[in-house]
Every structure is written in structure tokens, then in C-alpha cells.
Design an enzyme around this catalytic site. Structure first.
Site, PDB file in Angstrom:
ATOM      1  N   ALA A 208      70.193  34.615 -33.078  1.00  0.00           N
ATOM      2  CA  ALA A 208      70.390  33.516 -34.031  1.00  0.00           C
ATOM      3  C   ALA A 208      70.938  32.225 -33.408  1.00  0.00           C
ATOM      4  O   ALA A 208      70.637  31.137 -33.883  1.00  0.00           O
ATOM      5  CB  ALA A 208      71.318  33.974 -35.163  1.00  0.00           C
ATOM      6  N   HIS A 209      71.736  32.352 -32.350  1.00  0.00           N
ATOM      7  CA  HIS A 209      72.426  31.141 -31.868  1.00  0.00           C
ATOM      8  C   HIS A 209      71.502  30.163 -31.140  1.00  0.00           C
ATOM      9  O   HIS A 209      71.900  29.049 -30.820  1.00  0.00           O
ATOM     10  CB  HIS A 209      73.635  31.500 -30.999  1.00  0.00           C
ATOM     11  CG  HIS A 209      73.309  31.942 -29.604  1.00  0.00           C
ATOM     12  ND1 HIS A 209      73.356  31.084 -28.538  1.00  0.00           N
ATOM     13  CD2 HIS A 209      72.948  33.145 -29.097  1.00  0.00           C
ATOM     14  CE1 HIS A 209      73.051  31.742 -27.427  1.00  0.00           C
ATOM     15  NE2 HIS A 209      72.791  32.999 -27.743  1.00  0.00           N
ATOM     16  N   THR A 245      78.768  49.374 -38.413  1.00  0.00           N
ATOM     17  CA  THR A 245      78.885  48.651 -39.679  1.00  0.00           C
ATOM     18  C   THR A 245      78.255  47.270 -39.551  1.00  0.00           C
ATOM     19  O   THR A 245      78.478  46.569 -38.569  1.00  0.00           O
ATOM     20  CB  THR A 245      80.377  48.523 -40.073  1.00  0.00           C
ATOM     21  OG1 THR A 245      80.906  49.844 -40.204  1.00  0.00           O
ATOM     22  CG2 THR A 245      80.548  47.762 -41.376  1.00  0.00           C
ATOM     23  N   CYS A 333      73.065  31.674 -17.835  1.00  0.00           N
ATOM     24  CA  CYS A 333      73.633  32.885 -17.238  1.00  0.00           C
ATOM     25  C   CYS A 333      73.854  32.721 -15.748  1.00  0.00           C
ATOM     26  O   CYS A 333      74.461  33.558 -15.114  1.00  0.00           O
ATOM     27  CB  CYS A 333      72.692  34.072 -17.460  1.00  0.00           C
ATOM     28  SG  CYS A 333      72.072  34.158 -19.129  1.00  0.00           S
TER      29      CYS A 333
HETATM   30  C1  LIG Z   1      69.400  33.256 -24.744  1.00  0.00           C
HETATM   31  C2  LIG Z   1      68.290  34.158 -24.387  1.00  0.00           C
HETATM   32  C3  LIG Z   1      68.454  35.557 -24.393  1.00  0.00           C
HETATM   33  C4  LIG Z   1      69.766  36.207 -24.697  1.00  0.00           C
HETATM   34  O1  LIG Z   1      70.119  36.044 -26.044  1.00  0.00           O
HETATM   35  P1  LIG Z   1      71.650  36.217 -26.511  1.00  0.00           P
HETATM   36  O2  LIG Z   1      71.597  36.164 -27.993  1.00  0.00           O
HETATM   37  O3  LIG Z   1      72.406  35.076 -25.899  1.00  0.00           O
HETATM   38  O4  LIG Z   1      72.108  37.536 -25.982  1.00  0.00           O
HETATM   39  C5  LIG Z   1      67.356  36.340 -24.091  1.00  0.00           C
HETATM   40  N1  LIG Z   1      66.169  35.795 -23.793  1.00  0.00           N
HETATM   41  C6  LIG Z   1      65.970  34.459 -23.784  1.00  0.00           C
HETATM   42  C7  LIG Z   1      64.616  33.924 -23.471  1.00  0.00           C
HETATM   43  C8  LIG Z   1      67.024  33.599 -24.076  1.00  0.00           C
HETATM   44  O5  LIG Z   1      66.819  32.277 -24.052  1.00  0.00           O
END
Ligand SMILES: *Cc1c(COP(=O)(O)O)cnc(C)c1O
Length: 389
Positions: A208-209, A245, A333
Site C-alpha cells: 500500500a505505501h 489477527t 534498499c
Molecule cells: C517497494 C517494493 C517492494 C517491497 O515492498 P514493501 O511493501 O516495501 O515491503 C517490492 N517490490 C518492488 C518492485 C518494490 O518497489
């Protein structure tokens, strides 16, 4: 964004996005009013359960699947892990399939999971070729599928270089061979259609973020016919495939955020794409030794990424950060990691050039002003970093 607290210009929407105020609004009642446990029998539980199932319905209608094909998780990474490990272990148990096909430009949530499957569970992981834009060809998938292939995973839109893969065509090939296809749509979800019937995918991850929802919640689409081994065992939540949960407020927030993408897609694309085009043209124009990475057209509408000759990408990031610009080298990352990006190396780029990467990603709150200010500063910053590297 609160300009008093964070002076500067945020151009890193591929790393994360602020939560839309309408999303916050939708979440609030589920923290302290309808706070019940979805598994409880009483009214509190029922109210939470209803919110949960409404959210599942909203997301499944966007993904054009049935609601019992949506599994809620804690993030995009967990969705990727559950898809890869869950399917690989199930296919290995069911029919001894021990071969995994992935692209060399996957997010670490996919590539590290595949790596662990090879180290601990004796899977053989094979990498599909990509062209210089980081794109996978359906033909190459066809050539590499084996009878013992457990699953195939190809990223929908790349987080570092923005390139969009021909998932529909790749999915067609996988369907012809009866091999499950997973796509990491975590980056794609902010702008691209997520119709799983159209995409011909069996599994699809979102978080979602990346689309103006909260951090710490994600979903995995899993076709009914695909078996997976759960990673979190315990209660019977999520059809017994993911115990724990439910985080009801965050799940409600994710559904609201995804509906807003759906409603505002055209407007959001229109908002960013012209600014992105200007940004790319002017960077290539004004900065000697600058190259665009990823596909020039078939890329995320808000996404620009470059490499600069004879530039240390980390030094450039620090210089720009000191001047108030929040940008990235490509993958959040990898911040602080001096190694050149594996994604850029997979495109056949020499390591010296790959070390000079920069990713600029726009969002709903980006204004032409921000891009112009950035463009005024970037050439000087590149020049200065070059002098000292
Ligand atoms: C950000 C991202 C993820 C990881 O998602 P999170 O919700 O931060 O764990 C995986 N794959 C791609 C392509 C992303 O951009």
C-alpha cells in the site's frame, strides 16, 4: 508535506509516498471505535469483519478476480515471499518441480527469496535474459520453461529503471505450459491497471505505501487453482494461508488508496508525465555524459532514471540531499551500499557507469516548480561531484 519540519523537495515517490488524507480519514474509525478482532463473534468483531470483507471486495473488483483470491499480508515484501516460497514448496511437494525462472531485474524481495530456495531447498534458479532496457521477452520465457518449472516470476514495472514488462504476453506463454506466473506489481500499482484476467497472471503482489496508502500492509492475488504452503501458521485467517489477527485499519486504508488510484488514474498520469518528459529531456540536454536508464517510453509515467559518466552516485545523492532534494540512486534498499546496482549490471552496463546512478520519481504533490528548481541545481552538483571523484 509539512514544509516547516522537512524543508526541501521530495522526488522519491518510488521509495514511498505520503498517505493520502482521504485514506487516513477512512482508517481512523478502525483504530478506536470499530477496533474489534475480525475473528470475534460479537458486534465488535462483526463490524471489523465487515470492513475487512468490504476491503477484500473492493480490491478484488479492481483486480477482476473473486474476493477469496485476495490474501492480506504485512507488505509487498511479504507478498513476494509468500508467492515465491509458497508456490515453490507446494509445487515441489506436489510434483517434484525444482526449477524457478525469474528475471535478473527483480526486487530483492523476489531475488533473495529465490536465492534462499536454491540454498536451503535445492531449487535451481535460472535467470531470464533482459534487453538493454531491462525488458523480458515472452519468447525467452517460452524457450526456458521446463516440465519441472515450479514457477516463473517477472516484475511488472521495475522500481529502479521504471521499465514495464509485457506481462500479458508472458502470462499467455505460461498459461500455454500450465506453469504459475507471479508478478511483483508493487511499483506498478500506483499507475498501471491490475486486471489479473487481462494480465494472465496467477499471483500478483502489491504494497500500500507505494500508492498513497499506509506502510506495513500489502496483498497477494492468488488464483484459486494455485496451491501454496503458508509461511505464517496459526489461526485460520486468510483461508488458513496467512495467520495473524487482521490489521483492519491498514487493510481499509489500502483498499481506499487503491480505489483512489483507480478513480484518478488518468488525472495522476497526466499530472506527472509531462513533467517527467521535460525532466528527462533537459537532463540529457544539459548534462554531458548523462544517459537515461530503462525504456524511453514503456516505463512508469512518474519515473526518470539516469547514469552519469565519471560520477560517484552516492556522493551525488549526498550533495543533492545537502541542497534539499530527496532523490535516490535507484533502490531504497541499497542506500549506503557502495556496490553498483545488480539491475544496471544485468542490462550489460559497465560497473563504473552503473555506480553513477540517479532516480527521480514524481508524485501527486509534485509541481513544475519542484522540477525546475531541481533542474537548476543538478548540472552544478554533477559537475562538482565529478571534480572530486
Ligand atoms: C517497494 C517494493 C517492494 C517491497 O515492498 P514493501 O511493501 O516495501 O515491503 C517490492 N517490490 C518492488 C518492485 C518494490 O518497489
Amino acid at each position: 508535506m509539512n514544509d516547516m519540519k522537512f524543508p526541501g523537495i521530495y522526488l522519491d515517490f518510488a521509495a514511498t509516498t505520503p498517505v493520502d488524507s482521504r485514506v487516513v480519514e477512512a482508517m481512523i474509525p478502525y483504530f478506536d471505535q470499530d477496533f474489534g478482532n475480525t475473528s470475534s463473534i460479537h458486534n465488535y468483531g462483526q463490524a471489523a469483519e465487515k470492513a475487512l470483507e468490504d476491503s477484500r471486495d473492493r480490491i478484488s473488483s479492481i483486480m477482476n478476480c473473486s474476493s477469496d483470491e485476495i490474501l492480506f499480508t504485512s507488505c509487498g515484501s511479504e507478498s513476494d515471499n509468500l508467492a515465491l516460497r509458497g508456490v515453490a514448496l507446494a509445487e515441489s511437494l506436489n510434483r517434484g518441480a525444482k526449477h524457478i525462472l525469474i528475471s535478473p531485474v527483480e526486487h530483492h524481495a523476489v531475488s533473495e527469496t529465490a536465492h534462499q530456495l536454491s540454498e536451503i531447498h535445492n531449487f535451481s534458479v535460472e535467470y531470464l535474459p533482459v534487453d538493454r532496457f531491462g525488458m523480458v521477452s515472452p519468447d525467452d520465457v517460452h524457450k526456458r520453461i521446463r516440465p519441472d518449472t515450479a514457477l516463473i516470476s517477472v516484475i511488472y514495472a521495475n522500481n529502479e529503471i521504471g521499465t514495464i514488462n509485457p506481462i500479458t504476453q508472458i502470462g499467455q506463454v505460461c498459461q500455454e505450459h500450465g506453469i504459475p506466473l507471479h508478478t511483483d506489481a508493487v511499483q506498478a500499482a500506483a499507475y498501471l491497471p491490475l486486471d489479473t484476467q487481462l494480465l494472465n497472471v496467477d499471483l500478483m503482489s502489491i504494497g500500500a505505501h507505494k500508492f498513497y496508502g499506509p506502510k506495513g500492509v500489502g496483498a497477494l492475488y492468488k488464483n484459486k487453482t494455485i496451491r501454496i504452503i503458508p509461511e505464517i501458521t496459526g489461526g485460520s485467517q486468510e483461508f488458513g494461508l496467512r495467520a495473524g489477527t487482521h490489521n483492519t485499519p491498514y487493510i481499509v486504508g489500502m483498499a481506499e488508496a487503491l480505489c483512489l488510484v483507480e478513480q484518478e488514474r488518468e488525472r495522476r498520469i497526466e499530472h506527472v508525465v509531462a513533467m517527467r518528459k521535460m525532466l528527462v529531456n533537459l537532463v540529457l540536454d544539459r548534462i554531458p555524459g548523462a544517459h537515461l536508464t530503462g525504456h524511453p517510453e514503456l516505463r512508469m509515467p512518474n519515473h526518470a532514471s539516469f547514469v552519469f559518466e565519471k560520477v560517484d552516485g552516492n556522493a551525488l545523492l549526498m550533495t543533492l540531499s545537502a541542497e534539499g532534494f530527496a532523490v535516490s540512486s535507484g533502490s531504497a534498499c541499497k542506500t549506503g551500499d557502495p556496490e553498483p546496482s545488480e539491475v544496471l549490471l544485468a542490462l550489460g552496463m559497465p560497473p563504473e557507469l552503473a555506480s553513477g546512478s540517479l532516480r527521480v520519481t514524481l508524485g501527486t504533490s509534485t509541481e513544475m516548480d519542484h522540477v525546475e528548481t531541481f533542474l537548476d541545481c543538478l548540472p552544478g552538483a554533477v559537475e562538482r561531484v565529478r571534480k572530486y571523484s
